[in-house]
Design a protein around this motif. Structure first.
Motif, PDB file in Angstrom:
ATOM      1  N   GLY A  71      22.646   6.881 -40.794  1.00 55.80           N
ATOM      2  CA  GLY A  71      22.030   5.636 -41.297  1.00 55.80           C
ATOM      3  C   GLY A  71      22.744   4.241 -40.916  1.00 55.80           C
ATOM      4  O   GLY A  71      22.347   3.191 -40.446  1.00 55.80           O
ATOM      5  N   ALA A  72      24.011   4.396 -41.227  1.00 53.31           N
ATOM      6  CA  ALA A  72      24.889   3.033 -41.103  1.00 53.31           C
ATOM      7  C   ALA A  72      24.886   2.940 -39.469  1.00 53.31           C
ATOM      8  O   ALA A  72      24.928   1.771 -39.193  1.00 53.31           O
ATOM      9  CB  ALA A  72      26.312   3.149 -41.620  1.00 53.31           C
ATOM     10  N   ARG A  73      25.193   3.897 -38.691  1.00 51.33           N
ATOM     11  CA  ARG A  73      25.211   3.795 -37.568  1.00 51.33           C
ATOM     12  C   ARG A  73      24.003   3.360 -36.918  1.00 51.33           C
ATOM     13  O   ARG A  73      24.059   2.537 -35.809  1.00 51.33           O
ATOM     14  CB  ARG A  73      25.516   5.108 -36.718  1.00 51.33           C
ATOM     15  CG  ARG A  73      25.785   5.020 -35.211  1.00 51.33           C
ATOM     16  CD  ARG A  73      26.170   6.246 -34.599  1.00 51.33           C
ATOM     17  NE  ARG A  73      27.316   6.789 -34.637  1.00 51.33           N
ATOM     18  CZ  ARG A  73      27.576   7.883 -35.398  1.00 51.33           C
ATOM     19  NH1 ARG A  73      26.723   8.572 -35.906  1.00 51.33           N
ATOM     20  NH2 ARG A  73      28.933   8.168 -35.615  1.00 51.33           N
ATOM     21  N   GLN A  74      22.961   3.724 -37.291  1.00 52.05           N
ATOM     22  CA  GLN A  74      21.585   3.014 -36.730  1.00 52.05           C
ATOM     23  C   GLN A  74      21.412   1.671 -36.984  1.00 52.05           C
ATOM     24  O   GLN A  74      21.011   0.808 -35.959  1.00 52.05           O
ATOM     25  CB  GLN A  74      20.451   4.040 -37.510  1.00 52.05           C
ATOM     26  CG  GLN A  74      18.850   3.533 -37.008  1.00 52.05           C
ATOM     27  CD  GLN A  74      17.894   4.295 -37.392  1.00 52.05           C
ATOM     28  OE1 GLN A  74      18.079   5.036 -38.362  1.00 52.05           O
ATOM     29  NE2 GLN A  74      16.876   3.991 -37.239  1.00 52.05           N
ATOM     30  N   VAL A  75      21.574   1.410 -38.250  1.00 49.41           N
ATOM     31  CA  VAL A  75      21.383  -0.131 -38.480  1.00 49.41           C
ATOM     32  C   VAL A  75      22.626  -1.009 -37.556  1.00 49.41           C
ATOM     33  O   VAL A  75      22.274  -2.071 -37.307  1.00 49.41           O
ATOM     34  CB  VAL A  75      21.149  -0.414 -40.075  1.00 49.41           C
ATOM     35  CG1 VAL A  75      22.856  -0.166 -40.511  1.00 49.41           C
ATOM     36  CG2 VAL A  75      20.856  -1.918 -40.142  1.00 49.41           C
ATOM     37  N   LEU A  76      23.863  -0.495 -37.625  1.00 44.02           N
ATOM     38  CA  LEU A  76      24.724  -1.176 -36.732  1.00 44.02           C
ATOM     39  C   LEU A  76      24.364  -1.136 -35.317  1.00 44.02           C
ATOM     40  O   LEU A  76      24.575  -2.345 -34.703  1.00 44.02           O
ATOM     41  CB  LEU A  76      26.035  -0.720 -36.918  1.00 44.02           C
ATOM     42  CG  LEU A  76      26.753  -0.654 -38.327  1.00 44.02           C
ATOM     43  CD1 LEU A  76      27.979   0.211 -38.560  1.00 44.02           C
ATOM     44  CD2 LEU A  76      27.101  -2.179 -38.452  1.00 44.02           C
TER      45      LEU A  76
ATOM     46  N   PRO B 145      31.747   9.231 -46.574  1.00 47.39           N
ATOM     47  CA  PRO B 145      30.443   8.031 -46.377  1.00 47.39           C
ATOM     48  C   PRO B 145      29.508   9.197 -46.349  1.00 47.39           C
ATOM     49  O   PRO B 145      29.565  10.030 -45.530  1.00 47.39           O
ATOM     50  CB  PRO B 145      30.863   7.496 -44.833  1.00 47.39           C
ATOM     51  CG  PRO B 145      32.398   7.422 -45.143  1.00 47.39           C
ATOM     52  CD  PRO B 145      32.988   8.811 -45.406  1.00 47.39           C
ATOM     53  N   CYS B 146      28.334   9.145 -47.151  1.00 47.74           N
ATOM     54  CA  CYS B 146      27.343   9.878 -47.282  1.00 47.74           C
ATOM     55  C   CYS B 146      26.199   9.698 -46.345  1.00 47.74           C
ATOM     56  O   CYS B 146      25.302  10.778 -46.299  1.00 47.74           O
ATOM     57  CB  CYS B 146      26.751   9.662 -48.755  1.00 47.74           C
ATOM     58  SG  CYS B 146      25.865   8.179 -49.241  1.00 47.74           S
ATOM     59  N   ASP B 147      26.013   8.699 -45.512  1.00 45.02           N
ATOM     60  CA  ASP B 147      25.040   8.546 -44.508  1.00 45.02           C
ATOM     61  C   ASP B 147      25.625   8.062 -43.280  1.00 45.02           C
ATOM     62  O   ASP B 147      25.182   6.792 -43.115  1.00 45.02           O
ATOM     63  CB  ASP B 147      23.735   7.694 -45.349  1.00 45.02           C
ATOM     64  CG  ASP B 147      22.853   7.628 -44.359  1.00 45.02           C
ATOM     65  OD1 ASP B 147      22.727   8.461 -43.389  1.00 45.02           O
ATOM     66  OD2 ASP B 147      21.710   6.897 -44.540  1.00 45.02           O
ATOM     67  N   VAL B 148      26.412   8.466 -42.586  1.00 49.44           N
ATOM     68  CA  VAL B 148      27.057   7.753 -41.343  1.00 49.44           C
ATOM     69  C   VAL B 148      25.950   7.698 -40.430  1.00 49.44           C
ATOM     70  O   VAL B 148      25.977   6.456 -39.658  1.00 49.44           O
ATOM     71  CB  VAL B 148      28.056   9.001 -40.880  1.00 49.44           C
ATOM     72  CG1 VAL B 148      28.473   8.306 -39.500  1.00 49.44           C
ATOM     73  CG2 VAL B 148      29.156   8.979 -41.815  1.00 49.44           C
TER      74      VAL B 148
ATOM     75  N   VAL C 271      33.860  -0.289 -42.017  1.00 50.03           N
ATOM     76  CA  VAL C 271      32.395  -0.966 -41.577  1.00 50.03           C
ATOM     77  C   VAL C 271      31.533   0.029 -42.126  1.00 50.03           C
ATOM     78  O   VAL C 271      30.550  -0.443 -42.985  1.00 50.03           O
ATOM     79  CB  VAL C 271      32.251  -1.241 -39.949  1.00 50.03           C
ATOM     80  CG1 VAL C 271      30.939  -1.567 -39.795  1.00 50.03           C
ATOM     81  CG2 VAL C 271      33.178  -2.471 -39.637  1.00 50.03           C
ATOM     82  N   VAL C 272      31.847   1.372 -42.079  1.00 46.51           N
ATOM     83  CA  VAL C 272      30.706   2.458 -42.562  1.00 46.51           C
ATOM     84  C   VAL C 272      30.474   2.349 -43.842  1.00 46.51           C
ATOM     85  O   VAL C 272      29.518   2.195 -44.362  1.00 46.51           O
ATOM     86  CB  VAL C 272      31.121   3.655 -41.931  1.00 46.51           C
ATOM     87  CG1 VAL C 272      32.216   4.107 -42.472  1.00 46.51           C
ATOM     88  CG2 VAL C 272      29.793   4.701 -42.504  1.00 46.51           C
ATOM     89  N   THR C 273      31.519   2.004 -44.413  1.00 47.40           N
ATOM     90  CA  THR C 273      31.637   2.103 -46.123  1.00 47.40           C
ATOM     91  C   THR C 273      30.902   0.613 -46.644  1.00 47.40           C
ATOM     92  O   THR C 273      30.340   0.512 -47.762  1.00 47.40           O
ATOM     93  CB  THR C 273      33.109   2.142 -46.814  1.00 47.40           C
ATOM     94  OG1 THR C 273      33.678   3.317 -46.036  1.00 47.40           O
ATOM     95  CG2 THR C 273      33.044   1.965 -48.193  1.00 47.40           C
TER      96      THR C 273
END
Length: 269
Positions: free
Chosen positions: A130-135, A125-128, A101-103
């Motif tokens: 950032g991905a976590r925040q939007v998820l 993954p270069c911005d874990v 999902v992160v990718t």
């Protein structure tokens, strides 16, 4: 509204799939920062209209202006750069089952990254964060490192929305983005999309099967039938006779039991 502040402008645009005319001489202008729902019966041309707006397909006749450019008059490379500013959320997001999902979320910015950075992101993954925040905004923070093949249809749709929000596009096009979600999640997800669009002056266009969601969340509603615009109206002005004519000979799957109270806000961009 002038052409200079139009995010999308269709001039007599038609689209054929072989011998089938999916869209017929559509004229439509959507301004920067507007939030528009597209409704209509199955097979009316809603998805074709969104893909035309995204420059994913070329009109058979007529013209598309997108973010001040004519995409089909540009070189392939320039058209690709333009598409980096357009987010497209599919009804069934094309996410590889083994992709994490992160990718999938971080892939929203592939069009803005170099090829090398995109390849490295597949491995590390270069911005874990950032991905976590939007998820997290979509209730999926705990699915960050889960493979997409382990998710339900509704969860996959929320990952598709998260990827588009992470992309930070100027124009966000969504094709039945909540069709696999339960009513509470669908309402929450559309509210999130609208808040994001308002806060960032993003143009948001969504095709929706559920009429009550279109009326509740979008200030402007465009009705499409048989490949043509049947009406283009403020949501507060949509009437039962208009809907009856739009869905004539169709089973209206989820008619509103009552008309929602709407507050229409004019974007300032």
């Amino acid at each position: 509204m002038t052409a200079s502040n139009a995010a999308i402008h269709l001039h007599g645009a038609s689209l054929r799939h072989g011998q089938v005319r999916a869209l017929d001489a559509v004229n439509l202008r959507i301004g920067q920062g507007e939030r528009v729902a597209i409704i209509g019966p199955s097979g009316a041309g809603k998805s074709s209209l969104l893909h035309l707006m995204a420059s994913a397909v070329q009109p058979s006749s007529g013209r598309l202006e997108l973010l001040g450019e004519q995409p089909w008059a540009l070189s392939a490379r320039a058209r690709q750069r333009l598409r980096a500013h357009v987010g497209l959320v599919h009804q069934a997001p094309p996410l590889p089952p083994r992709q994490r999902v992160v990718t999938a979320v971080l892939a929203g910015r592939l069009g803005q990254w170099s090829v090398l950075r995109g390849l490295l992101n597949l491995l590390y993954p270069c911005d874990v964060a950032g991905a976590r925040q939007v998820l997290a905004e979509l209730g999926l923070a705990d699915k960050l490192f889960v493979q997409c093949g382990q998710l339900s249809g509704g969860q996959l749709q929320r990952v598709g929305i998260a990827r588009a929000l992470y992309q930070q596009p100027q124009l966000l096009l969504t094709d039945e983005p909540v069709s696999a979600m339960d009513p509470v999640l669908a309402d929450h997800s559309l509210a999130l999309l609208n808040r994001h669009a308002q806060a960032n002056c993003v143009t948001l266009v969504a095709s929706l099967h559920a009429v009550e969601l279109a009326l509740a969340h979008f200030p402007r509603v465009v009705g499409v039938r048989e490949g043509q615009v049947a009406f283009d109206s403020p949501a507060s002005a949509v009437t039962r006779p208009m809907l009856d004519a739009l869905y004539a000979n169709e089973q209206l799957a989820s008619p509103p039991t009552q008309w929602p109270t709407l507050t229409v806000q004019i974007p300032r961009c």
